[in-house]
Design a protein around this motif. Structure first.
Motif, PDB file in Angstrom:
ATOM      1  N   GLY A 212      31.728  46.580  41.775  1.00 19.97           N
ATOM      2  CA  GLY A 212      32.625  47.146  40.780  1.00 19.97           C
ATOM      3  C   GLY A 212      34.057  46.662  40.842  1.00 19.97           C
ATOM      4  O   GLY A 212      34.897  47.146  40.084  1.00 19.97           O
ATOM      5  N   GLN A 213      34.350  45.693  41.723  1.00 20.79           N
ATOM      6  CA  GLN A 213      35.726  45.212  41.798  1.00 20.79           C
ATOM      7  C   GLN A 213      35.784  43.799  42.388  1.00 20.79           C
ATOM      8  O   GLN A 213      34.866  43.358  43.077  1.00 20.79           O
ATOM      9  N   ARG A 226      50.555  38.291  46.497  1.00 22.88           N
ATOM     10  CA  ARG A 226      50.096  39.660  46.278  1.00 22.88           C
ATOM     11  C   ARG A 226      48.585  39.688  46.119  1.00 22.88           C
ATOM     12  O   ARG A 226      47.989  38.729  45.630  1.00 22.88           O
ATOM     13  N   ARG A 227      47.987  40.791  46.544  1.00 24.48           N
ATOM     14  CA  ARG A 227      46.564  41.002  46.305  1.00 24.48           C
ATOM     15  C   ARG A 227      46.406  41.914  45.095  1.00 24.48           C
ATOM     16  O   ARG A 227      47.010  42.988  45.030  1.00 24.48           O
ATOM     17  N   THR A 228      45.610  41.464  44.155  1.00 25.96           N
ATOM     18  CA  THR A 228      45.349  42.214  42.935  1.00 25.96           C
ATOM     19  C   THR A 228      43.885  42.640  42.914  1.00 25.96           C
ATOM     20  O   THR A 228      42.996  41.836  43.223  1.00 25.96           O
ATOM     21  N   THR A 229      43.647  43.903  42.573  1.00 28.17           N
ATOM     22  CA  THR A 229      42.279  44.412  42.460  1.00 28.17           C
ATOM     23  C   THR A 229      41.932  44.558  40.991  1.00 28.17           C
ATOM     24  O   THR A 229      42.617  45.257  40.239  1.00 28.17           O
ATOM     25  N   VAL A 230      40.878  43.855  40.585  1.00 30.17           N
ATOM     26  CA  VAL A 230      40.412  43.914  39.197  1.00 30.17           C
ATOM     27  C   VAL A 230      39.096  44.684  39.191  1.00 30.17           C
ATOM     28  O   VAL A 230      38.154  44.314  39.905  1.00 30.17           O
ATOM     29  N   THR A 231      39.033  45.759  38.419  1.00 34.58           N
ATOM     30  CA  THR A 231      37.846  46.616  38.400  1.00 34.58           C
ATOM     31  C   THR A 231      37.162  46.578  37.035  1.00 34.58           C
ATOM     32  O   THR A 231      37.667  45.980  36.080  1.00 34.58           O
ATOM     33  N   LYS A 232      36.024  47.245  36.962  1.00 32.28           N
ATOM     34  CA  LYS A 232      35.286  47.295  35.698  1.00 32.28           C
ATOM     35  C   LYS A 232      36.113  47.900  34.572  1.00 32.28           C
ATOM     36  O   LYS A 232      35.890  47.601  33.398  1.00 32.28           O
ATOM     37  N   ARG A 233      37.059  48.748  34.936  1.00 30.25           N
ATOM     38  CA  ARG A 233      37.902  49.361  33.911  1.00 30.25           C
ATOM     39  C   ARG A 233      38.739  48.329  33.154  1.00 30.25           C
ATOM     40  O   ARG A 233      39.249  48.616  32.066  1.00 30.25           O
ATOM     41  N   HIS A 234      38.880  47.132  33.748  1.00 31.66           N
ATOM     42  CA  HIS A 234      39.674  46.088  33.102  1.00 31.66           C
ATOM     43  C   HIS A 234      38.870  45.292  32.074  1.00 31.66           C
ATOM     44  O   HIS A 234      39.403  44.370  31.458  1.00 31.66           O
ATOM     45  N   TYR A 238      37.837  41.848  34.079  1.00 34.37           N
ATOM     46  CA  TYR A 238      36.926  41.996  35.217  1.00 34.37           C
ATOM     47  C   TYR A 238      35.829  40.937  35.167  1.00 34.37           C
ATOM     48  O   TYR A 238      35.496  40.316  36.190  1.00 34.37           O
ATOM     49  N   ARG A 239      35.280  40.702  33.981  1.00 38.47           N
ATOM     50  CA  ARG A 239      34.246  39.675  33.851  1.00 38.47           C
ATOM     51  C   ARG A 239      34.805  38.298  34.179  1.00 38.47           C
ATOM     52  O   ARG A 239      34.135  37.466  34.794  1.00 38.47           O
ATOM     53  N   ALA A 240      36.046  38.054  33.779  1.00 31.76           N
ATOM     54  CA  ALA A 240      36.682  36.773  34.110  1.00 31.76           C
ATOM     55  C   ALA A 240      36.915  36.650  35.608  1.00 31.76           C
ATOM     56  O   ALA A 240      36.750  35.572  36.195  1.00 31.76           O
TER      57      ALA A 240
END
Length: 253
Positions: A212-213, A226-234, A238-240
């Motif tokens: 999911g992330q 920086r560390r960026t968290t991309v989740t399904k909500r994006h 998120y697919r990218a």
């Protein structure tokens, strides 16, 4: 050095440079006993890692040159091709070099990578054993999203990327490996006097894909990591993120 060509240009005009390179290396190694090639590779590795004087030629004869080409050219080609692809993405659409000079070019792997990036015939000069004399240019185009100092603290890590190299049976034989691939680590800086559009941010570590992330370590235009968290909500982002590779710009264009 002339523009790279295969042994049979008519049969290879439509072949990709990577395929022509493999075919050419295979032809060069025809007739060179495997034991002699392996011995030359071991000697070259020892010289590069040892205390060989800088004024002493490392490539002593044709066997050394052929062994070096088989050992290093596939990985160097993939690394340079990857770097040039990122550089090309920052330049005006349709731009291609009229010529190029490769300083310290050895057997010319970078020339093959240039051909793979920008099709066409152009004058090529490959220099080796030369004083570095090229002006860097005024603006960094890739991989950095800025032209300031690198935010990585010296001694803690180094800014680098990775290109996967497919190993032919010949390549495995020369390198003494068993895997059908290897990962070539490399670092680069591309600078230009042309108008450039650097990446908004750059993925500087292998993305960590979790349930999911996706965790992305980015070099950003404000000169920070920086560390960026991309989740399904994006959603689409998120697919990218699940498809993005180490070294890619972020977010994708």
């Amino acid at each position: 050095m002339n523009h790279p060509a295969a042994n049979d240009p008519a049969a290879n005009d439509l072949a990709a440079p990577a395929d022509r390179l493999r075919a050419t290396l295979g032809h060069l190694l025809d007739g060179l006993p495997p034991r002699q090639a392996a011995g030359a590779v071991e000697r070259l590795i020892a010289n590069y890692r040892g205390a060989t004087p800088t004024d002493a030629p490392i490539l002593r004869d044709r066997a050394d040159v052929v062994a070096y080409a088989a050992y290093r050219m596939p990985a160097t080609f993939e690394a340079v091709r990857s770097a040039l692809a990122e550089f090309a993405d920052t330049l005006p659409e349709g731009w291609a070099p009229d010529s190029h000079v490769d300083v310290g070019g050895g057997t010319g792997a970078a020339t093959w990578a240039v051909t793979d990036t920008w099709a066409g015939v152009r004058p090529v000069t490959v220099l080796d054993w030369a004083e570095p004399a090229l002006a860097l240019g005024r603006e960094i185009a890739a991989p950095c999203p800025h032209s300031a100092a690198c935010p990585i603290v010296p001694g803690t890590d180094w800014c680098h990327f990775s290109a996967r190299v497919s190993r032919s049976s010949l390549h495995r034989q020369v390198k003494g490996g068993s895997l059908p691939y290897e990962d070539e680590k490399f670092s680069y800086v591309a600078a230009t006097r042309l108008p450039a559009a650097p990446a908004p941010s750059r993925v500087v570590r292998r993305p960590q894909i979790r349930k999911g992330q996706v965790l992305l370590d980015l070099c950003e235009p404000d000169e920070h990591l920086r560390r960026t968290t991309v989740t399904k909500r994006h959603g689409d982002l998120y697919r990218a993120a699940r498809d993005v590779d180490w070294g890619d710009p972020w977010p994708p264009g």
